[in-house]
Design an enzyme around this catalytic site. Structure first.
Site, short mmCIF file in Angstrom:
data_model
loop_
_atom_site.label_atom_id
_atom_site.label_comp_id
_atom_site.label_asym_id
_atom_site.label_seq_id
_atom_site.Cartn_x
_atom_site.Cartn_y
_atom_site.Cartn_z
N LEU A 1 0.88 -1.16 0.00
CA LEU A 1 0.00 0.00 0.00
C LEU A 1 0.92 1.21 0.00
O LEU A 1 1.88 1.27 0.77
CB LEU A 1 -0.89 0.03 1.26
CG LEU A 1 -1.97 -1.04 1.38
CD1 LEU A 1 -2.70 -0.88 2.70
CD2 LEU A 1 -2.95 -0.96 0.22
N ASP A 2 0.64 2.18 -0.88
CA ASP A 2 1.51 3.35 -0.90
C ASP A 2 1.36 4.13 0.41
O ASP A 2 0.44 3.90 1.20
CB ASP A 2 1.23 4.22 -2.12
CG ASP A 2 -0.17 4.79 -2.13
OD1 ASP A 2 -0.48 5.62 -1.26
OD2 ASP A 2 -0.95 4.42 -3.01
N MET A 3 2.25 5.06 0.63
CA MET A 3 2.33 5.73 1.93
C MET A 3 1.02 6.40 2.33
O MET A 3 0.63 6.40 3.50
CB MET A 3 3.45 6.78 1.91
CG MET A 3 3.71 7.43 3.25
SD MET A 3 5.11 8.57 3.22
CE MET A 3 4.42 9.90 2.23
N THR B 1 -2.05 5.57 1.34
CA THR B 1 -3.20 4.66 1.38
C THR B 1 -3.19 3.92 2.70
O THR B 1 -2.16 3.45 3.16
CB THR B 1 -3.14 3.67 0.20
OG1 THR B 1 -3.16 4.40 -1.02
CG2 THR B 1 -4.35 2.74 0.24
#
Length: 265
Positions: A106-108, A110
């Site tokens: 998960l990107d930072m 999200t």
């Protein structure tokens, strides 16, 4: 374990948290247990490192060295084990003796459900596009979402790395100033949902993953983690075609009890 590496089936089942040895014997007697596709019998011995065991059609994890946990990732936390910029990482929250890895990323910015495990084989299948494992996201966007925009999103969006088409997309709540969308994807391309939402002209304010492969985040609080239950691990097997997912057994397993306890942040 005997010299040949085999153990009584009911002992292996009990160690996996399915039920007590006696209750496991009853399940075997009732014909509800299969080993490598065949109906099991009392007195049967198995190799716990290689046996594929199903109870009521639900595959169980018999390798006690494997660990599966879910983490509710807050925004601002990175998925990598180390970060050269000094930002907080997932492994600073999840305290386990085993060395684990994240199932995808998960990107930072999200938040939400992140699975972590040391089960490399199942991880590879969950991530491979051919298995089309479902990932469910809630996207909070600014303003109302017009019908034609939702239809455009459902039909698929052409991104720089190809078409991105959700399995489903629907409005959960429309408050005029903000709209909450549920988007179900079967791929895990980088920033895929963010790019899709942006492509159809929507302004994304928050994005959270709420389910992966049939495992739901439920009421787990942000920054907390817990072990997956045996039923949840079985759901992941089912998501890649390795067993059906019937209703949970009436027996409360060790894994089920552990899963009710939230881990420390």
């Amino acid at each position: 374990m005997s010299d040949d590496g085999l153990e009584r089936l009911q002992k292996v089942m009990a160690a996996a948290g399915v039920a007590s040895r006696r209750a496991s014997e009853e399940l075997i007697e009732q014909g509800r247990v299969r080993v490598d596709g065949d109906v099991a019998h009392l007195g049967q011995k198995v190799d716990p490192t290689t046996a594929v065991i199903h109870v009521d059609g639900e595959r169980i994890n018999v390798d006690v060295d494997l660990v599966w946990v879910m983490f509710n990732k807050p925004r601002g936390v990175v998925t990598t084990a180390d970060d050269p910029e000094g930002r907080p990482t997932v492994l600073e929250y999840v305290d386990l003796p085993q060395r684990v890895h994240a199932v995808g990323r998960l990107d930072m910015d999200t938040e939400g459900l992140l699975l972590l495990t040391n089960d490399g084989e199942l991880t590879n299948k969950l991530l491979h596009p051919s298995y089309e494992v479902e990932r469910t996201y809630l996207a909070l966007v600014r303003g109302s979402v017009k019908r034609h925009v939702l239809a455009e999103l459902r039909d698929g969006v052409r991104l720089g790395d190809g078409m991105a088409r959700p399995k489903s997309a629907r409005i959960i709540e429309d408050q005029n100033e903000r709209t909450l969308l549920e988007i179900v994807m079967t791929e895990g391309r980088k920033h895929e949902v963010r790019r899709m939402v942006d492509k159809v002209g929507l302004h994304l304010e928050r994005l959270a993953r709420t389910a992966y492969g049939g495992v739901e985040i439920g009421d787990l609080k942000q920054g907390r983690w817990r072990h997956l239950s045996q039923t949840e691990v079985s759901a992941l097997y089912a998501a890649v075609g390795e067993g059906d997912r019937p209703p949970p057994s009436r027996h409360t397993s060790l894994h089920e009890r552990r899963a009710r306890q939230a881990g420390r942040p």
